[in-house]
Design a protein around this motif. Structure first.
Motif, PDB file in Angstrom:
ATOM      1  N   TYR A  96       7.469  56.805  17.066  1.00  8.98           N
ATOM      2  CA  TYR A  96       8.378  55.725  16.691  1.00  8.98           C
ATOM      3  C   TYR A  96       8.165  55.384  15.219  1.00  8.98           C
ATOM      4  CZ  TYR A  96       9.002  54.646  21.691  1.00  8.98           C
ATOM      5  OH  TYR A  96       9.302  54.685  23.031  1.00  8.98           O
ATOM      6  N   ILE A 110      13.807  47.692  23.029  1.00 11.28           N
ATOM      7  CA  ILE A 110      12.883  48.785  23.361  1.00 11.28           C
ATOM      8  C   ILE A 110      12.307  48.563  24.751  1.00 11.28           C
ATOM      9  CG2 ILE A 110      10.555  49.664  22.828  1.00 11.28           C
ATOM     10  CD1 ILE A 110      12.666  50.902  21.125  1.00 11.28           C
ATOM     11  N   LYS A 139      12.187  58.317  17.854  1.00  9.05           N
ATOM     12  CA  LYS A 139      13.073  57.157  17.755  1.00  9.05           C
ATOM     13  C   LYS A 139      12.675  56.341  16.533  1.00  9.05           C
ATOM     14  CE  LYS A 139      13.488  56.765  22.752  1.00  9.05           C
ATOM     15  NZ  LYS A 139      13.180  56.009  23.939  1.00  9.05           N
TER      16      LYS A 139
END
Length: 171
Positions: A96, A110, A139
């Motif tokens: 991330y 999230i 992501k």
């Protein structure tokens, strides 16, 4: 310290950690590095990867804000953030990047799995996370903001994101 039930460094190292590695991508401020260690200790993360120009302990300026957390939180240095991310991916971590992109997901939206191993990348104070690193991230997460500025200080960003992820892991 006893009344606060604080763990010694040895006791802390022996505890089970949250499956999170914080990756510092070319952070230039030693105060931000020290704060990352202190926040990592507070949230019981697995470790910190220091990358590129990010300063490494021991250094007086890092210790000023870390207040000993460089001794409790495991860390490793990588010349390249991309190399650190490739290593984490090989260990099964979801990557991330904390960055505002066209496809970024709001931190408020999230949802993580309880068994998910996460690498959280925070970027340089001026340039953010390097584009090469964003490109290999799974992501991107952005923190909702409602003022005139478009970013938070690295240490504040780190605290906000780790708080939310650890809160979800605990629930």
């Amino acid at each position: 310290m006893q009344a606060l039930n604080r763990l010694s460094n040895e006791e802390f190292k022996a505890t089970q950690k949250h499956p999170i590695v914080l990756v510092l991508d070319n952070i230039r401020s030693m105060n931000n590095v020290g704060s990352a260690f202190r926040t990592g200790d507070a949230f019981g993360i697995e470790g910190i990867y220091l990358c590129g120009i990010t300063p490494q302990p021991p250094h007086r300026e890092i210790h000023k804000t870390a207040i000993g957390a460089t001794e409790s939180v495991d860390w490793e240095y990588f010349e390249s953030t991309k190399d650190a991310v490739i290593k984490l991916k090989s260990y099964g971590f979801t990557i991330y990047s904390i960055e505002q992109t066209e496809d970024s997901i709001s931190l408020a939206d999230i949802s993580i799995r309880p068994d998910e191993k996460m690498a959280i990348i925070v970027g340089n104070e001026v340039n953010g996370v390097d584009q090469d690193v964003i490109d290999i991230s799974d992501k991107c997460i952005e923190i909702p903001q409602f003022g005139t500025k478009h970013s938070l200080n690295v240490s504040v960003c780190t605290g906000v994101v780790l708080w939310e992820l650890v809160k979800q892991l605990k629930n």
